[in-house]
Design an enzyme around this catalytic site. Structure first.
Site, PDB file in Angstrom:
ATOM      1  N   ASP A 142      60.994  52.201 126.030  1.00 17.48           N
ATOM      2  CA  ASP A 142      61.819  52.806 127.201  1.00 17.48           C
ATOM      3  C   ASP A 142      63.298  52.723 126.912  1.00 17.48           C
ATOM      4  OD1 ASP A 142      61.984  50.067 127.924  1.00 17.48           O
ATOM      5  OD2 ASP A 142      61.064  50.387 129.840  1.00 17.48           O
ATOM      6  N   HIS A 144      64.780  49.642 126.746  1.00 11.99           N
ATOM      7  CA  HIS A 144      65.245  48.575 127.049  1.00 11.99           C
ATOM      8  C   HIS A 144      65.824  47.281 125.712  1.00 11.99           C
ATOM      9  CE1 HIS A 144      60.951  46.890 126.841  1.00 11.99           C
ATOM     10  NE2 HIS A 144      61.631  46.066 125.976  1.00 11.99           N
ATOM     11  N   GLU A 149      65.604  46.580 131.782  1.00  8.12           N
ATOM     12  CA  GLU A 149      65.277  47.768 131.814  1.00  8.12           C
ATOM     13  C   GLU A 149      65.858  48.803 132.165  1.00  8.12           C
ATOM     14  OE1 GLU A 149      62.270  47.834 130.579  1.00  8.12           O
ATOM     15  OE2 GLU A 149      60.979  46.665 131.307  1.00  8.12           O
TER      16      GLU A 149
HETATM   17  C1  F6R Z   1      61.741  40.437 123.191  1.00  2.00           C
HETATM   18  C2  F6R Z   1      62.804  41.465 123.899  1.00  2.00           C
HETATM   19  C3  F6R Z   1      62.332  42.636 123.792  1.00  2.00           C
HETATM   20  C4  F6R Z   1      61.613  43.399 122.732  1.00  2.00           C
HETATM   21  C5  F6R Z   1      61.170  44.781 122.995  1.00  2.00           C
HETATM   22  C6  F6R Z   1      60.604  45.045 121.661  1.00  2.00           C
HETATM   23  O1  F6R Z   1      62.702  39.141 123.092  1.00  2.00           O
HETATM   24  O2  F6R Z   1      63.674  41.050 124.418  1.00  2.00           O
HETATM   25  O3  F6R Z   1      63.329  43.679 124.250  1.00  2.00           O
HETATM   26  O4  F6R Z   1      62.541  43.225 121.633  1.00  2.00           O
HETATM   27  O5  F6R Z   1      60.291  44.849 124.018  1.00  2.00           O
HETATM   28  O6  F6R Z   1      59.567  44.541 121.345  1.00  2.00           O
HETATM   29  P1  F6R Z   1      58.495  44.736 119.805  1.00  2.00           P
HETATM   30  O7  F6R Z   1      59.252  44.325 118.827  1.00  2.00           O
HETATM   31  O8  F6R Z   1      57.165  44.103 120.286  1.00  2.00           O
HETATM   32  O9  F6R Z   1      58.250  46.140 119.878  1.00  2.00           O
END
Ligand code: F6R
Length: 266
Positions: A142, A144, A149
């Site tokens: 999304d 973030h 968010e």
């Molecule tokens: C984790 C974090 C999140 C992840 C994001 C992507 O510390 O801050 O922003 O980087 O949710 O997660 P993955 O890499 O599991 O797709």
């Protein structure tokens, strides 16, 4: 922003490891900013592989700051921290393998009594350490960044946030059931992240293609927190072919990387 389209997650891992190692070799007491999630794992494994093969730098003097932490996780059965807490995850996936002790790794404090002041205390710790030299980042489907968010202020600081239903669904794979994913997190703010000296965002897989396109080529907007990278003077975005697939200027990014002066580095 430097967008680097690479051929595979393994290639990204090698480039990301080169970036981190260069920082630690230049500055043994470097401050590393760490992200959790699946995306950085190949890079973390590559750093550990090189370190354990004796070809990486020593990490005895580094300090680490985790990007974020879940709030409200129950303790582990042995009374320790929950296995999916980001403190436990970073130790398991990276810092233990690099010989970085728990006292060298900082994370936002999710203790229930500590929440109202957790943000400002974490900011003070980062400042005292002299700021983050290189910050690993992933991006949510999304858009973030950390757990900022959509709708998060582009100037936000470390604070408590509520995860979106999309993020909780995305992270359910780490838990026994979707209902076990916490609703709240402590996260560095977008303004906090912007103060790191080098941002290293990694995205892999088709599920990230739309978020990457919005962050890199869309308007600067709180609706896509990842777009805040456009404000940073030294942001590097490492992409595999699937994550890069919706970029309009992909051919140009490839040309730029191919023609990059060797002395320049990332
Ligand atoms: C984790 C974090 C999140 C992840 C994001 C992507 O510390 O801050 O922003 O980087 O949710 O997660 P993955 O890499 O599991 O797709």
């Amino acid at each position: 922003m430097e967008v680097v389209p690479l051929g595979s997650a393994a290639e990204i891992a090698a480039v990301a490891a080169d970036v981190v190692e260069a920082v630690v070799r230049r500055k043994p007491a470097a401050v590393l900013g760490l992200a959790t999630g699946s995306t950085p794992l190949p890079a973390y494994q590559e750093l550990i592989r090189r370190h354990q093969a004796g070809i990486g730098p020593g990490y005895h003097d580094v300090t680490c700051f985790n990007l974020d932490e879940y709030v409200g996780l129950p303790p582990a059965p042995d009374g320790g921290v929950h296995a999916q807490s980001y403190r436990a995850t970073i130790a398991r996936e990276l810092t233990d393998g690099l010989g970085i002790g728990p006292d060298q790794v900082n994370g936002p404090d999710p203790g229930p009594g500590a929440l109202p002041t957790a943000g400002e205390r974490y900011e003070a710790l980062i400042e005292k350490a002299g700021g983050v030299d290189v910050q690993f980042l992933g991006i949510g489907s999304d858009g973030h960044l950390a757990f900022n968010e959509p709708g998060s202020s582009l100037a936000s600081r470390t604070r408590i946030k509520t995860l979106t239903a999309q993020t909780r669904a995305d992270n359910a794979r780490f838990f026994g059931s979707p209902g076990e994913v916490p609703t709240h997190v402590l996260t560095q703010g977008l303004g906090t992240i912007l103060e790191a000296r080098h941002l290293l965002l990694i995205a892999t897989g088709e599920g990230k293609a739309a978020a990457v396109a919005a962050a890199v080529e869309g308007p600067l907007s709180a609706s896509c927190p990842g777009s805040v990278l456009q404000l940073h003077p030294h942001a590097t975005v490492l992409l595999d072919p699937a994550a890069a697939s919706r970029l309009d200027r992909l051919a140009y990014y490839r040309e730029v990387y191919a023609a990059k002066p060797a002395w320049q580095g990332l």
